[in-house]
Design a protein around this motif. Structure first.
Motif, mmCIF file in Angstrom:
data_model
loop_
_atom_site.group_PDB
_atom_site.id
_atom_site.type_symbol
_atom_site.label_atom_id
_atom_site.label_comp_id
_atom_site.label_asym_id
_atom_site.label_seq_id
_atom_site.Cartn_x
_atom_site.Cartn_y
_atom_site.Cartn_z
ATOM 1 N N ARG A 167 -65.295 -2.656 -21.758
ATOM 2 C CA ARG A 167 -64.049 -2.037 -22.214
ATOM 3 C C ARG A 167 -63.863 -0.667 -21.561
ATOM 4 N N GLN A 168 -64.936 0.117 -21.504
ATOM 5 C CA GLN A 168 -64.860 1.449 -20.894
ATOM 6 C C GLN A 168 -64.595 1.354 -19.398
ATOM 7 N N LEU A 169 -65.215 0.383 -18.739
ATOM 8 C CA LEU A 169 -65.000 0.192 -17.304
ATOM 9 C C LEU A 169 -63.531 -0.124 -17.025
ATOM 10 N N LEU A 170 -62.968 -1.054 -17.796
ATOM 11 C CA LEU A 170 -61.568 -1.427 -17.602
ATOM 12 C C LEU A 170 -60.635 -0.264 -17.926
ATOM 13 N N GLU A 171 -60.929 0.451 -18.994
ATOM 14 C CA GLU A 171 -60.106 1.615 -19.354
ATOM 15 C C GLU A 171 -60.083 2.626 -18.216
ATOM 16 N N HIS A 172 -61.264 2.928 -17.648
ATOM 17 C CA HIS A 172 -61.367 3.914 -16.562
ATOM 18 C C HIS A 172 -60.589 3.438 -15.336
ATOM 19 N N LEU A 173 -60.791 2.180 -14.967
ATOM 20 C CA LEU A 173 -60.143 1.639 -13.778
ATOM 21 C C LEU A 173 -58.623 1.618 -13.924
ATOM 22 N N LEU A 174 -58.161 1.188 -15.085
ATOM 23 C CA LEU A 174 -56.719 1.106 -15.317
ATOM 24 C C LEU A 174 -56.067 2.483 -15.408
ATOM 25 N N THR A 175 -56.744 3.413 -16.041
ATOM 26 C CA THR A 175 -56.202 4.776 -16.143
ATOM 27 C C THR A 175 -56.064 5.392 -14.763
ATOM 28 N N GLU A 176 -57.053 5.160 -13.895
ATOM 29 C CA GLU A 176 -56.971 5.665 -12.523
ATOM 30 C C GLU A 176 -55.790 5.075 -11.763
ATOM 31 N N ARG A 177 -55.387 3.853 -12.143
ATOM 32 C CA ARG A 177 -54.251 3.197 -11.479
ATOM 33 C C ARG A 177 -52.920 3.586 -12.123
ATOM 34 N N GLY A 178 -52.970 4.490 -13.096
ATOM 35 C CA GLY A 178 -51.734 4.999 -13.685
ATOM 36 C C GLY A 178 -51.246 4.256 -14.912
ATOM 37 N N HIS A 179 -52.093 3.393 -15.489
ATOM 38 C CA HIS A 179 -51.698 2.650 -16.682
ATOM 39 C C HIS A 179 -51.840 3.525 -17.927
ATOM 40 N N GLN A 180 -51.032 3.219 -18.919
ATOM 41 C CA GLN A 180 -51.185 3.808 -20.254
ATOM 42 C C GLN A 180 -52.006 2.809 -21.058
ATOM 43 N N VAL A 181 -53.288 3.112 -21.275
ATOM 44 C CA VAL A 181 -54.241 2.109 -21.754
ATOM 45 C C VAL A 181 -54.611 2.318 -23.221
ATOM 46 N N GLU A 182 -54.647 1.204 -23.948
ATOM 47 C CA GLU A 182 -55.237 1.160 -25.279
ATOM 48 C C GLU A 182 -56.237 0.008 -25.271
ATOM 49 N N SER A 183 -57.220 0.069 -26.150
ATOM 50 C CA SER A 183 -58.200 -1.008 -26.175
ATOM 51 C C SER A 183 -58.626 -1.325 -27.599
ATOM 52 N N VAL A 184 -58.936 -2.599 -27.814
ATOM 53 C CA VAL A 184 -59.424 -3.085 -29.109
ATOM 54 C C VAL A 184 -60.529 -4.096 -28.838
ATOM 55 N N SER A 185 -61.231 -4.484 -29.901
ATOM 56 C CA SER A 185 -62.371 -5.383 -29.711
ATOM 57 C C SER A 185 -62.144 -6.782 -30.260
ATOM 58 N N SER A 186 -60.952 -7.051 -30.829
ATOM 59 C CA SER A 186 -60.709 -8.386 -31.392
ATOM 60 C C SER A 186 -59.253 -8.805 -31.207
ATOM 61 N N ALA A 187 -59.023 -10.106 -31.288
ATOM 62 C CA ALA A 187 -57.671 -10.648 -31.158
ATOM 63 C C ALA A 187 -56.786 -10.203 -32.319
ATOM 64 N N GLU A 188 -57.386 -10.129 -33.512
ATOM 65 C CA GLU A 188 -56.615 -9.712 -34.684
ATOM 66 C C GLU A 188 -56.076 -8.286 -34.511
ATOM 67 N N GLU A 189 -56.918 -7.391 -33.978
ATOM 68 C CA GLU A 189 -56.470 -6.024 -33.715
ATOM 69 C C GLU A 189 -55.383 -5.999 -32.639
ATOM 70 N N ALA A 190 -55.542 -6.864 -31.648
ATOM 71 C CA ALA A 190 -54.551 -6.924 -30.564
ATOM 72 C C ALA A 190 -53.179 -7.322 -31.108
ATOM 73 N N LEU A 191 -53.138 -8.320 -31.979
ATOM 74 C CA LEU A 191 -51.866 -8.755 -32.548
ATOM 75 C C LEU A 191 -51.239 -7.650 -33.400
#
Length: 205
Positions: free
Chosen positions: A17-41
């Motif tokens: 999750r941290q790796l993806l957050e770092h990579l996406l933020t560097e590409r200019g994305h506005q990133v949020e992250s969660v650990s489950s599908a229920e949280e995502a919904l």
């Protein structure tokens, strides 16, 4: 200025999750992250996202089930879904795509391949945004054309009876001018006021 891509990462592995957050933020994305599908919904209930990266294996509902649930929503077709999966069998990948995922990347994730997948996703998201803006522009143009047609029709319908009013007021005013001025002064003033009002209406039309 282009608005930052709103991206949600759904991954139960903290390090991934941290790796993806770092990579996406560097590409200019506005990133949020969660650990489950229920949280995502729940996050999607709060505000839509442009891009979803989800692991297939999640606690509770898995990534494929999350994808199906999102695609079933009224706005679910707009989001680009990238599935991260450790399964590489043909049937497994077919299941991912059949569920509605836009693309997938296999584990262990190659940084170079992931960069390529992200570039593909970003290009697709920009294209969808461009199509959405075009649809909105066409809808606005259609509405403006409808308003113009309505206004022209109303002007025409008002102008015809108004022309009769103006014509009759002028004729009456001319007829009254031939009579005794003292007797008709009040009527002349009333007609003048009515004529002025009708002429103002004609200018507005």
């Amino acid at each position: 200025m282009t608005q930052a891509t709103r991206t949600l990462v759904v991954e139960d592995s903290r390090s991934m999750r941290q790796l993806l957050e770092h990579l996406l933020t560097e590409r200019g994305h506005q990133v949020e992250s969660v650990s489950s599908a229920e949280e995502a919904l729940e996050r999607f209930d709060e505000a839509p996202f442009d891009f979803l990266i989800a692991d297939w294996t999640l606690p509770g509902r898995n990534g494929v089930e999350l994808t199906r649930a999102l695609r079933a929503r009224p706005d679910g077709q707009a989001v680009f879904i990238l599935m991260v999966t450790g399964r590489s069998g043909a049937d497994d990948l077919a299941e991912v795509l059949d569920a509605g995922a836009s693309d997938f990347v296999a584990k262990p994730v190659s940084p170079r391949l992931l960069e390529t997948r992200l570039a593909i996703a970003e290009r697709s998201i920009r294209a969808e945004e461009s199509r959405r803006r075009m649809r909105e522009h066409l809808l606005l143009t259609d509405r403006l054309a409808s308003v113009g047609t309505l206004a022209a029709g109303m002007a025409h319908e008002l102008n015809n009876p108004l022309a009769f009013v103006l014509s009759n007021l002028r004729l009456t005013q001319e007829d009254l001018s031939r009579l005794d001025v003292e007797r008709t002064a009040q009527l002349q003033q009333q007609l003048a006021d009515a004529l002025d009002g009708a002429e103002r209406m004609a200018r507005i039309v």
